[in-house]
Write an enzyme that holds these catalytic residues in place. Structure first.
Site, PDB file in Angstrom:
ATOM      1  N   SER A 124     -47.474  34.140  39.436  1.00  0.00           N
ATOM      2  CA  SER A 124     -47.586  33.492  38.070  1.00  0.00           C
ATOM      3  C   SER A 124     -48.696  33.686  37.529  1.00  0.00           C
ATOM      4  CB  SER A 124     -47.396  31.935  38.647  1.00  0.00           C
ATOM      5  OG  SER A 124     -47.805  31.303  37.305  1.00  0.00           O
ATOM      6  N   TYR A 149     -50.433  24.201  43.361  1.00  0.00           N
ATOM      7  CA  TYR A 149     -49.267  25.279  43.387  1.00  0.00           C
ATOM      8  C   TYR A 149     -49.971  26.685  42.827  1.00  0.00           C
ATOM      9  CZ  TYR A 149     -45.956  27.878  40.737  1.00  0.00           C
ATOM     10  OH  TYR A 149     -45.047  28.862  39.929  1.00  0.00           O
ATOM     11  N   LYS A 153     -49.930  30.166  44.783  1.00  0.00           N
ATOM     12  CA  LYS A 153     -49.666  31.556  44.349  1.00  0.00           C
ATOM     13  C   LYS A 153     -50.731  32.802  44.724  1.00  0.00           C
ATOM     14  CE  LYS A 153     -45.360  30.748  43.001  1.00  0.00           C
ATOM     15  NZ  LYS A 153     -44.659  31.205  43.782  1.00  0.00           N
TER      16      LYS A 153
HETATM   17  P1  NAD Z   1     -36.576  27.230  41.408  1.00  0.00           P
HETATM   18  O1  NAD Z   1     -36.908  26.008  41.734  1.00  0.00           O
HETATM   19  O2  NAD Z   1     -35.284  27.040  40.477  1.00  0.00           O
HETATM   20  O3  NAD Z   1     -35.903  28.420  42.545  1.00  0.00           O
HETATM   21  C1  NAD Z   1     -36.676  28.425  43.685  1.00  0.00           C
HETATM   22  C2  NAD Z   1     -35.799  28.340  44.956  1.00  0.00           C
HETATM   23  O4  NAD Z   1     -35.954  28.511  46.085  1.00  0.00           O
HETATM   24  C3  NAD Z   1     -34.651  27.171  44.773  1.00  0.00           C
HETATM   25  O5  NAD Z   1     -33.402  27.421  44.791  1.00  0.00           O
HETATM   26  C4  NAD Z   1     -34.974  26.343  46.202  1.00  0.00           C
HETATM   27  O6  NAD Z   1     -34.020  25.688  46.542  1.00  0.00           O
HETATM   28  C5  NAD Z   1     -35.412  27.583  47.024  1.00  0.00           C
HETATM   29  N1  NAD Z   1     -36.561  27.230  47.990  1.00  0.00           N
HETATM   30  C6  NAD Z   1     -37.491  26.551  48.077  1.00  0.00           C
HETATM   31  N2  NAD Z   1     -38.351  26.705  49.243  1.00  0.00           N
HETATM   32  C7  NAD Z   1     -37.373  27.196  49.992  1.00  0.00           C
HETATM   33  C8  NAD Z   1     -37.482  27.464  51.348  1.00  0.00           C
HETATM   34  N3  NAD Z   1     -38.614  26.920  52.254  1.00  0.00           N
HETATM   35  N4  NAD Z   1     -36.385  28.023  52.043  1.00  0.00           N
HETATM   36  C9  NAD Z   1     -35.492  28.568  51.133  1.00  0.00           C
HETATM   37  N5  NAD Z   1     -35.388  28.553  49.782  1.00  0.00           N
HETATM   38  C10 NAD Z   1     -36.308  27.577  49.146  1.00  0.00           C
HETATM   39  O7  NAD Z   1     -37.540  27.891  40.562  1.00  0.00           O
HETATM   40  P2  NAD Z   1     -37.596  29.283  39.692  1.00  0.00           P
HETATM   41  O8  NAD Z   1     -38.029  28.807  38.350  1.00  0.00           O
HETATM   42  O9  NAD Z   1     -36.309  30.084  39.845  1.00  0.00           O
HETATM   43  O10 NAD Z   1     -38.773  30.065  40.438  1.00  0.00           O
HETATM   44  C11 NAD Z   1     -38.862  31.185  41.308  1.00  0.00           C
HETATM   45  C12 NAD Z   1     -39.979  31.257  41.741  1.00  0.00           C
HETATM   46  O11 NAD Z   1     -40.828  31.860  40.469  1.00  0.00           O
HETATM   47  C13 NAD Z   1     -40.966  30.361  42.348  1.00  0.00           C
HETATM   48  O12 NAD Z   1     -41.489  31.062  43.602  1.00  0.00           O
HETATM   49  C14 NAD Z   1     -41.906  29.838  41.164  1.00  0.00           C
HETATM   50  O13 NAD Z   1     -42.951  29.320  41.731  1.00  0.00           O
HETATM   51  C15 NAD Z   1     -41.825  31.258  40.464  1.00  0.00           C
HETATM   52  N6  NAD Z   1     -42.363  31.089  39.095  1.00  0.00           N
HETATM   53  C16 NAD Z   1     -41.583  30.291  38.189  1.00  0.00           C
HETATM   54  C17 NAD Z   1     -42.035  30.114  36.968  1.00  0.00           C
HETATM   55  C18 NAD Z   1     -41.271  29.269  35.909  1.00  0.00           C
HETATM   56  O14 NAD Z   1     -41.823  28.802  34.995  1.00  0.00           O
HETATM   57  N7  NAD Z   1     -39.997  28.990  36.356  1.00  0.00           N
HETATM   58  C19 NAD Z   1     -43.440  30.655  36.452  1.00  0.00           C
HETATM   59  C20 NAD Z   1     -44.154  31.388  37.271  1.00  0.00           C
HETATM   60  C21 NAD Z   1     -43.631  31.581  38.638  1.00  0.00           C
END
Ligand code: NAD
Ligand code: UDP
Length: 338
Positions: A124, A149, A153
């Site tokens: 991120s 958080y 990362k």
């Molecule tokens: P999201 O919450 O929609 O997706 C994450 C998924 O991981 C979910 O389906 C959740 O059920 C699953 N999950 C969490 N912990 C788990 C575990 N221990 N075992 C199995 N499944 C697990 O989030 P997203 O927006 O799709 O983000 C995906 C990734 O991208 C994350 O790592 C997030 O930190 C990163 N990210 C997101 C953003 C954003 O703005 N959405 C920005 C930067 C980075």
């Protein structure tokens, strides 16, 4: 290639599954559904007409990972699974460190033991320290994170970097996302936050559908042209395609690489509200509210390295992002409905 997608039922994961399947890759998903619905996987299958092997398991469950790696011939993993709410991470740091760090460690161990050598990680823009000048480049200073958080990362990047050095023939790609918004153009998959949305675009679209009566804009006295904060919003389908480009890249490159995934263009909160209103013909009532702790006035990327080495560039513009956000929200007023 068969790709293991951790967190593949989530917002970015589900869109990436679509793009991988459209490019002819096989997709195996592991997700414990802590922040998602199995319906997203069904919708991915509906959009692509292709099958997804889905395992409802925790990535920290080493036995479950072993079963998956034994059953499927996996060429690469994309590691999305994690908890992502900044404010919640301040309240529940141990849950965040446990989930986000141990999932990364268990996955790397299982990959090493099963001879899987390619991993892409969802990092991120939050790993960049607040002292950098805009636009942010991959070589800029990281660390000094302002919440647990962000530290997960930062630390996961380090775990992966060290693994790439130590494990023979490994390739690690760290993708630093800016602000993903929008949804698949079909309106079948999209972002479905639980409870009150923390992020701007889901909040705007819930105001539009009538689930919230107005948007609070956090701060209108920043040193920006209209006083509201500036971010680099990117269509989630562009972001998903960045992962497909990274798969192609990593097959040819060993060791560690890091790329920004953003558009390089900054929009203010008021720009976003006005664009959503104009594109969708819906008024978004808003009020100015105090600044939100920890927000930086401006955050946007320099995406040149991704263009040069991945051959990837964001193609969708702000109007596309607003239109597709609303297509998803209006067709699914309660998200996946759970
Ligand atoms: P999201 O919450 O929609 O997706 C994450 C998924 O991981 C979910 O389906 C959740 O059920 C699953 N999950 C969490 N912990 C788990 C575990 N221990 N075992 C199995 N499944 C697990 O989030 P997203 O927006 O799709 O983000 C995906 C990734 O991208 C994350 O790592 C997030 O930190 C990163 N990210 C997101 C953003 C954003 O703005 N959405 C920005 C930067 C980075
Ligand atoms: N924001 C806002 N009201 C909201 C949610 C967000 O004014 O209800 C602002 C927030 O202060 C920031 C911008 O919108 O300036 C983007 O916030 P978001 O949480 O989506 O992304 P991040 O701050 O993590 O980049």
């Amino acid at each position: 290639m068969n790709v293991l997608v951790t967190g593949g039922a989530g917002y970015i994961g589900s869109h990436t599954c679509v793009e991988l399947l459209n490019k002819g890759h096989g997709v195996v998903v592991i997700d414990n559904l802590v922040n998602s619905s199995a319906k997203a996987i069904e919708r991915v299958e509906q959009i692509t007409g292709k099958h997804v092997d889905f395992y409802e398991n925790d990535v920290r469950d080493r036995a479950a990972l072993d079963r998956i790696f034994e059953k499927h011939d996996i060429g690469a993993a994309i590691h999305f699974a994690g908890l992502k709410a900044v404010g919640e991470s301040v309240q529940m740091p141990l849950e965040y460190y446990d989930n986000n760090l141990f999932s990364t460690v268990r996955l790397c161990e299982a990959m090493r033991d099963h001879g899987v050598k390619n991993i892409i990680f969802s990092s991120s823009a939050t790993v960049y320290s607040g002292t950098n000048q805009m636009p942010l480049r991959e070589t800029d200073v990281t660390g000094m994170c302002t919440n647990p958080y962000g530290w997960t990362k930062y630390m996961s990047e380090q775990i992966l970097r060290d693994s790439a050095k130590a494990i023979e023939d490994w390739s690690v790609v760290l993708l630093r996302y800016f602000n993903p918004i929008g949804a698949h153009s079909s309106g079948l998959i999209g972002e479905d936050p639980r409870g009150i949305p923390n992020n701007l675009m889901p909040f705007i679209s819930q105001v539009a559908i009538g689930r919230r009566d107005h948007l609070n804009i956090f701060g209108n006295d920043y040193d920006t042209p209209d006083g509201t904060c500036i971010r680099d919003y990117i269509h989630v389908t562009d972001l998903a395609r960045g992962h497909v480009a990274a798969i192609d890249y990593m097959v040819e490159h060993r060791g560690e690489s890091v790329f920004n995934l953003g558009t390089g263009i900054g929009y203010s909160v008021l720009d976003m509200v006005k664009a959503f209103e104009r594109v969708n013909g819906i008024k978004i009532p808003y009020e100015f509210a105090p600044r939100r702790a920890g927000d930086l006035p401006k955050l946007y990327s320099n995406p040149d390295k991704s263009a040069e080495l991945l051959g990837w560039k964001a193609e969708y513009d702000l109007d596309d992002m607003c239109r597709d956000t609303w297509a998803w929200q209006s067709k699914n007023p309660m998200g996946y409905g759970e």
